[in-house]
Design an enzyme around this catalytic site. Structure first.
Site, mmCIF file in Angstrom:
data_model
loop_
_atom_site.group_PDB
_atom_site.id
_atom_site.type_symbol
_atom_site.label_atom_id
_atom_site.label_comp_id
_atom_site.label_asym_id
_atom_site.label_seq_id
_atom_site.Cartn_x
_atom_site.Cartn_y
_atom_site.Cartn_z
ATOM 1 N N LYS A 134 0.908 -1.169 0.128
ATOM 2 C CA LYS A 134 0.125 -0.044 0.117
ATOM 3 C C LYS A 134 0.997 1.061 -0.036
ATOM 4 O O LYS A 134 1.651 1.430 0.918
ATOM 5 C CB LYS A 134 -0.976 0.067 1.462
ATOM 6 C CG LYS A 134 -2.060 1.063 1.044
ATOM 7 C CD LYS A 134 -2.582 1.812 2.237
ATOM 8 C CE LYS A 134 -1.745 2.726 2.751
ATOM 9 N NZ LYS A 134 -1.870 4.208 1.996
ATOM 10 N N THR B 141 6.285 7.275 13.791
ATOM 11 C CA THR B 141 6.004 6.258 15.009
ATOM 12 C C THR B 141 4.909 5.840 15.621
ATOM 13 O O THR B 141 4.324 4.979 15.956
ATOM 14 C CB THR B 141 6.958 6.920 16.206
ATOM 15 O OG1 THR B 141 8.286 6.968 15.700
ATOM 16 C CG2 THR B 141 7.068 6.062 17.482
ATOM 17 N N GLY C 11 3.086 3.385 13.409
ATOM 18 C CA GLY C 11 3.762 2.368 13.754
ATOM 19 C C GLY C 11 3.121 1.696 14.856
ATOM 20 O O GLY C 11 3.022 0.364 14.983
ATOM 21 N N GLU D 289 9.773 0.719 10.640
ATOM 22 C CA GLU D 289 10.950 1.561 10.154
ATOM 23 C C GLU D 289 10.086 2.786 10.731
ATOM 24 O O GLU D 289 9.184 3.508 9.757
ATOM 25 C CB GLU D 289 11.530 1.711 8.732
ATOM 26 C CG GLU D 289 12.210 0.303 8.569
ATOM 27 C CD GLU D 289 13.529 0.067 9.042
ATOM 28 O OE1 GLU D 289 14.103 0.803 9.899
ATOM 29 O OE2 GLU D 289 14.145 -0.754 8.501
ATOM 30 N N CYS E 291 13.820 10.417 7.204
ATOM 31 C CA CYS E 291 13.657 9.953 8.478
ATOM 32 C C CYS E 291 15.088 9.809 9.193
ATOM 33 O O CYS E 291 14.990 9.919 10.592
ATOM 34 C CB CYS E 291 13.142 8.512 8.327
ATOM 35 S SG CYS E 291 14.156 7.415 7.286
ATOM 36 N N GLU F 285 10.070 15.164 16.269
ATOM 37 C CA GLU F 285 10.181 15.036 14.637
ATOM 38 C C GLU F 285 9.241 15.910 13.883
ATOM 39 O O GLU F 285 8.117 16.027 13.791
ATOM 40 C CB GLU F 285 9.912 13.612 14.345
ATOM 41 C CG GLU F 285 10.481 13.632 12.757
ATOM 42 C CD GLU F 285 10.240 12.129 12.196
ATOM 43 O OE1 GLU F 285 8.972 11.624 12.400
ATOM 44 O OE2 GLU F 285 10.993 11.600 11.641
HETATM 45 P P1 NAD Z 1 2.464 8.259 8.390
HETATM 46 O O1 NAD Z 1 2.768 7.124 9.478
HETATM 47 O O2 NAD Z 1 1.481 9.072 8.300
HETATM 48 O O3 NAD Z 1 2.027 7.068 6.957
HETATM 49 C C1 NAD Z 1 3.001 6.236 6.678
HETATM 50 C C2 NAD Z 1 2.089 5.014 5.746
HETATM 51 O O4 NAD Z 1 1.190 4.295 6.699
HETATM 52 C C3 NAD Z 1 0.861 5.600 4.815
HETATM 53 O O5 NAD Z 1 1.038 4.811 3.697
HETATM 54 C C4 NAD Z 1 -0.375 5.965 5.463
HETATM 55 O O6 NAD Z 1 -1.383 5.717 4.478
HETATM 56 C C5 NAD Z 1 -0.202 4.499 6.315
HETATM 57 N N1 NAD Z 1 -1.026 4.777 7.603
HETATM 58 C C6 NAD Z 1 -1.747 5.976 8.292
HETATM 59 N N2 NAD Z 1 -2.338 5.622 9.088
HETATM 60 C C7 NAD Z 1 -2.545 4.191 9.021
HETATM 61 C C8 NAD Z 1 -3.239 3.227 9.824
HETATM 62 N N3 NAD Z 1 -3.778 3.642 11.098
HETATM 63 N N4 NAD Z 1 -3.271 1.910 9.820
HETATM 64 C C9 NAD Z 1 -2.521 1.589 8.660
HETATM 65 N N5 NAD Z 1 -1.761 2.250 7.807
HETATM 66 C C10 NAD Z 1 -1.753 3.691 7.983
HETATM 67 O O7 NAD Z 1 3.867 8.635 7.837
HETATM 68 P P2 NAD Z 1 4.292 9.658 6.715
HETATM 69 O O8 NAD Z 1 3.636 10.879 6.941
HETATM 70 O O9 NAD Z 1 3.792 8.943 5.233
HETATM 71 O O10 NAD Z 1 5.772 9.500 6.541
HETATM 72 C C11 NAD Z 1 6.440 10.290 7.505
HETATM 73 C C12 NAD Z 1 7.049 9.516 8.540
HETATM 74 O O11 NAD Z 1 7.761 8.128 8.045
HETATM 75 C C13 NAD Z 1 8.249 10.106 9.269
HETATM 76 O O12 NAD Z 1 7.889 9.946 10.907
HETATM 77 C C14 NAD Z 1 9.422 9.520 8.997
HETATM 78 O O13 NAD Z 1 10.313 9.609 9.853
HETATM 79 C C15 NAD Z 1 8.983 8.161 8.727
HETATM 80 N N6 NAD Z 1 9.835 7.442 7.781
HETATM 81 C C16 NAD Z 1 10.691 6.465 8.660
HETATM 82 C C17 NAD Z 1 11.662 5.755 7.709
HETATM 83 C C18 NAD Z 1 12.610 4.953 8.313
HETATM 84 O O14 NAD Z 1 13.299 4.002 7.521
HETATM 85 N N7 NAD Z 1 12.600 4.613 9.600
HETATM 86 C C19 NAD Z 1 11.862 6.204 6.507
HETATM 87 C C20 NAD Z 1 11.009 7.131 5.655
HETATM 88 C C21 NAD Z 1 10.086 7.746 6.523
#
Ligand code: NAD
Length: 516
Positions: free
Chosen positions: A196, A251, A254, A271, A305, A406
């Site tokens: 997804k 996070t 996650g 991650e 990230c 963050e």
């Molecule tokens: P996000 O957590 O808002 O969304 C990430 C994904 O999760 C999207 O596809 C979103 O649709 C999905 N999602 C959101 N809510 C959900 C739920 N309740 N159930 C299942 N899926 C859900 O993150 P973002 O704003 O897209 O990305 C930025 C974040 O990603 C930052 O915190 C960044 O640090 C992190 N990030 C981490 C890494 C790493 O490798 N550690 C790499 C890139 C980004």
């Protein structure tokens, strides 16, 4: 109904066909509900296209396709053939590098990521026939000490096997790279997937999907769906027929994913976020430190990230470093059009992120920190787009929100420290543990401090370099498990234990019997 393809022309003049549907069973299909959402160009705020939005029923179809493909087809495909198909996909991506780079720059303001995608696919294609189980034939005491120490006359071995159907959820930053980090190891290990993509950046992964059938993947092995997190993401993470969920994102999300995945005890890899420190000692090469630290936070407009968002500088070097760092921001910020050759910093991904980052500027000021550079919207020529000035705060204390949270933007805090132990204490004073960097000419100190830093990756005299061959993952609330390297493929592998009774008398299984 919104059609399944659109003929688009990227801002740099490339005409191509953009898929808009959900990619299930090697076909683009409409969402069952007919719902769509728009994807926006963050540089102009204009709609690029509308893509189909998966609901729970669509996720159900994708998981069913993946399950059927896993049980009936993919598990019968030899590892060598899986590797060949992955290499073919890498070739097709390379052939389409210009269009993929243009889509990525358009939808998300990233370019130059395609070689990393190709490298990741080829790297994992090379792994398909290099995972071994362990074998233990218990013959004598020496063997027992060396291998699996079982009793009796047995042949024991382990076999690497795929997990089954893997759900994968990725964020909007580096979308095509994130897709490759997820797809390559899972497929190399023999799993089928439902990926997804983020609702903010669906276009590049959908284009990638259009190459899947030509690469030779049987229908159902790779399914790629667009949809909102709370709907499609949640349906995938909580699905009872999904064996693993691999997530990259914030996070907070996650934690939600873990709860959802608990219902059938899925294997989970996370991650998540970071607030990574970069420590500069008095003896460091300050020019080299600036050259790494500046892109380390400002590249991709800070939407990274592992971005080194906290700069900790030893007292005697502090003023000189800060002066050089601000001078770099003045001279080399180059904020603007992602398609312009000299642009370094593109826009933030959405209005929401743009507003959120500006709210941290207010927070920093209110808490008494000093804004020494930036802190405002960057005015580009047409007055559109989510552009921000690179932003630098000093006078920050570790209790302030801008030190702890963050921000995910071109926003950095610079703090002085006195001693090595204070640097370690400040660096580790965070709930995150994704990455850290150390600049010093003293290699002994560099290694000593590296041991004390609670971070998944520590760079010495460097920042931000990643490679598919190097394991990557977060400590503390920055994640669970690792991707990349051998760890990446192990995260998609079950090791089955097989115990064979070699006793002459097969009616007395596994009992301490005669030695072989
Ligand atoms: P996000 O957590 O808002 O969304 C990430 C994904 O999760 C999207 O596809 C979103 O649709 C999905 N999602 C959101 N809510 C959900 C739920 N309740 N159930 C299942 N899926 C859900 O993150 P973002 O704003 O897209 O990305 C930025 C974040 O990603 C930052 O915190 C960044 O640090 C992190 N990030 C981490 C890494 C790493 O490798 N550690 C790499 C890139 C980004």
């Amino acid at each position: 109904m919104v059609s399944l393809f659109a003929d688009l022309v990227t801002p740099n003049g490339i005409s191509y066909q953009q898929p808009l549907g959900l990619f299930i069973n090697n076909q683009f299909v409409a969402s069952k509900s007919g719902e769509t959402f728009a994807t926006i160009d963050p540089a102009t705020e204009r709609e690029i296209a509308r893509v189909h939005s998966a609901g729970a029923g669509d996720v159900e179809d994708a998981v069913r396709a993946a399950r059927q493909a896993f049980e009936e087809v993919w598990s019968e495909v030899s590892s060598q053939e899986r590797g060949r198909i992955l290499c073919k996909l890498a070739d097709l991506i390379e052939e389409n590098a210009d269009v993929l780079a243009a889509i990525e720059s358009w939808d998300n303001a990233i370019r130059e990521d395609i070689p990393e995608v190709v490298d990741t696919l080829r790297y994992y294609a090379g792994w398909v026939d290099k995972r071994y189980g362990q074998e233990a034939r218990v013959t004598d005491l020496v063997m027992r000490r060396q291998v699996i120490p079982t009793k009796g006359t047995q042949l024991n071995y382990t076999v690497p096997e795929p997990l089954g159907v893997c759900g994968q959820i990725i964020p909007w930053n580096y979308p095509i790279v994130m897709a490759s980090w997820k797809l390559a190891p899972a497929l190399a290990a023999g799993n089928t997937v439902v990926l997804k993509v983020s609702e903010q950046t669906p276009l590049s992964a959908l284009f990638l999907a259009s190459l899947i059938a030509s690469a030779g993947f049987p229908p159902g092995v790779v399914n790629i769906i667009n949809g909102y997190g709370a709907v499609a993401g949640s349906a995938l993470a909580s699905h009872h027929d999904v064996d693993k969920i691999a997530f990259t994102g914030s996070t907070q999300t996650g934690k939600e994913i873990m709860k959802q995945a608990a219902n059938n005890l899925k294997s989970v890899t996370l991650e998540t976020g970071g607030k990574s420190p970069l420590i500069i000692f008095n003896d460091a090469d300050l020019d080299a430190a600036v050259a790494a630290a500046y892109p380390g936070i400002m590249a991709n407009a800070g939407q990274n990230c592992t971005a080194n968002s906290r700069l900790l500088v030893q007292r005697d070097a502090y003023d000189r470093f800060l002066k050089l760092f601000i001078a770099k921001a003045v001279a080399d910020a180059n904020v603007g059009d992602p398609f312009a050759e000299d642009t370094f910093q593109g826009p933030q991904i959405t209005q929401t992120q743009f507003d959120r980052i500006l709210s941290y500027v207010q927070s920093g000021k209110q808490e008494g920190a000093q804004l020494v550079h930036g802190g405002k919207a960057h005015k580009n020529l047409n007055g559109k787009g989510f552009f921000l000035e690179p932003t630098i705060f000093t006078g920050v204390t570790p209790r302030m929100r801008i030190y702890r949270e963050e921000i995910f933007g071109p926003f950095v805090v610079v703090l002085p420290f006195e001693s090595e132990s204070e640097a370690v204490q400040m660096a580790n004073d965070t709930e995150f543990g994704l990455a850290a960097a150390v600049f010093t000419r003293d290699i002994t100190r560099a290694h000593r401090i590296t041991r004390k830093l609670k971070a998944g990756t520590v760079w010495i005299n460097d920042s931000q370099t990643v490679d598919p061959r190097i394991p990557f993952g977060g400590f503390k609330q920055s994640g669970i498990g690792q991707e990349q390297g051998e760890a990446g493929i192990k995260a998609y592998t079950n090791y089955k234990t097989v115990v064979v009774n070699l006793s002459a008398n097969t009616h007395s299984p596994a009992s301490p019997g005669p030695k072989l």
